[in-house]
Design a protein around this motif. Structure first.
Motif, short mmCIF file in Angstrom:
data_model
loop_
_atom_site.label_atom_id
_atom_site.label_comp_id
_atom_site.label_asym_id
_atom_site.label_seq_id
_atom_site.Cartn_x
_atom_site.Cartn_y
_atom_site.Cartn_z
N ASP A 1 -8.31 -57.26 93.77
CA ASP A 1 -7.01 -57.58 94.35
C ASP A 1 -6.29 -58.52 93.39
O ASP A 1 -6.81 -59.60 93.06
CB ASP A 1 -7.21 -58.27 95.71
N PRO A 2 -5.10 -58.15 92.90
CA PRO A 2 -4.40 -59.00 91.93
C PRO A 2 -4.01 -60.38 92.49
O PRO A 2 -3.70 -61.29 91.74
CB PRO A 2 -3.16 -58.19 91.56
N ARG A 3 -4.05 -60.54 93.80
CA ARG A 3 -3.71 -61.83 94.42
C ARG A 3 -4.95 -62.69 94.66
O ARG A 3 -4.84 -63.76 95.27
CB ARG A 3 -2.98 -61.59 95.73
N ALA A 4 -6.11 -62.26 94.20
CA ALA A 4 -7.37 -62.95 94.51
C ALA A 4 -7.34 -64.43 94.13
O ALA A 4 -7.68 -65.29 94.95
CB ALA A 4 -8.54 -62.25 93.83
N PHE A 5 -6.94 -64.74 92.90
CA PHE A 5 -6.93 -66.14 92.46
C PHE A 5 -5.97 -66.97 93.31
O PHE A 5 -6.33 -68.03 93.80
CB PHE A 5 -6.53 -66.24 90.98
N ASP A 6 -4.75 -66.49 93.46
CA ASP A 6 -3.74 -67.26 94.21
C ASP A 6 -4.16 -67.49 95.65
O ASP A 6 -3.99 -68.59 96.19
CB ASP A 6 -2.40 -66.54 94.16
N GLU A 7 -4.70 -66.46 96.29
CA GLU A 7 -5.11 -66.60 97.69
C GLU A 7 -6.33 -67.51 97.84
O GLU A 7 -6.41 -68.31 98.78
CB GLU A 7 -5.36 -65.22 98.31
#
Length: 151
Positions: free
Chosen positions: A76-82
């Motif tokens: 998921d490309p949002r993994a770090f931010d989330e």
């Protein structure tokens, strides 16, 4: 770039960050006014960011310190931010760092005791999103803790 005098000031400041300005100036071989001008110049250059006070959490009854290393599921490309957004909401997390390599992130977590740590781990850490692997290292003792570098 800092000159020889600036580096001398920084060495004395690292060795004794609580030293009064008059004492620091004397050790560096400067007048107090000259010291202040140089400190302001170092701040303006971004070399000196802040003079910080640090809290001894153990003295306040926080006896457990854990370093948690995480590898995230990066499909998921949002993994770090989330993950980071969720970790920031955990009050006992004192530090969040990102890395290149097999470990993606590291969290420093403090707890009052083992019972408190278990609650934090169960209720907050295990619910962090996108974790594919984790590892916990419990601090036993600190042998060296220094911010001093050779200048």
């Amino acid at each position: 770039m800092p000159d020889t005098t600036d580096r001398r000031i920084l060495r004395h400041l690292m060795a004794d960050p609580d030293a009064p300005a008059t004492e620091l100036a004397e050790r560096a071989g400067l007048t107090t006014a000259s010291l202040w001008r140089r400190l302001e110049k170092l701040r303006a250059q971004g070399v000196l960011k802040a003079i910080e006070q640090s809290i001894d959490w153990r003295a306040l009854g926080w006896e457990v310190e854990v370093s948690l290393r995480f590898t995230l599921d990066k499909t998921d490309p949002r993994a770090f931010d989330e993950f980071i957004a969720a970790a920031r909401k955990v009050p006992e997390v004192t530090e969040i760092q990102t890395f290149l390599g097999s470990v993606d992130l590291r969290l420093s977590v403090i707890a009052r005791d083992m019972s408190h740590w278990q609650r934090i781990y169960r209720d907050s850490i295990l619910t962090l999103p996108h974790v594919s692997d984790s590892d916990a290292l419990m601090l036993v003792s600190t042998i060296k803790n220094s911010t001093e570098v050779a200048l």
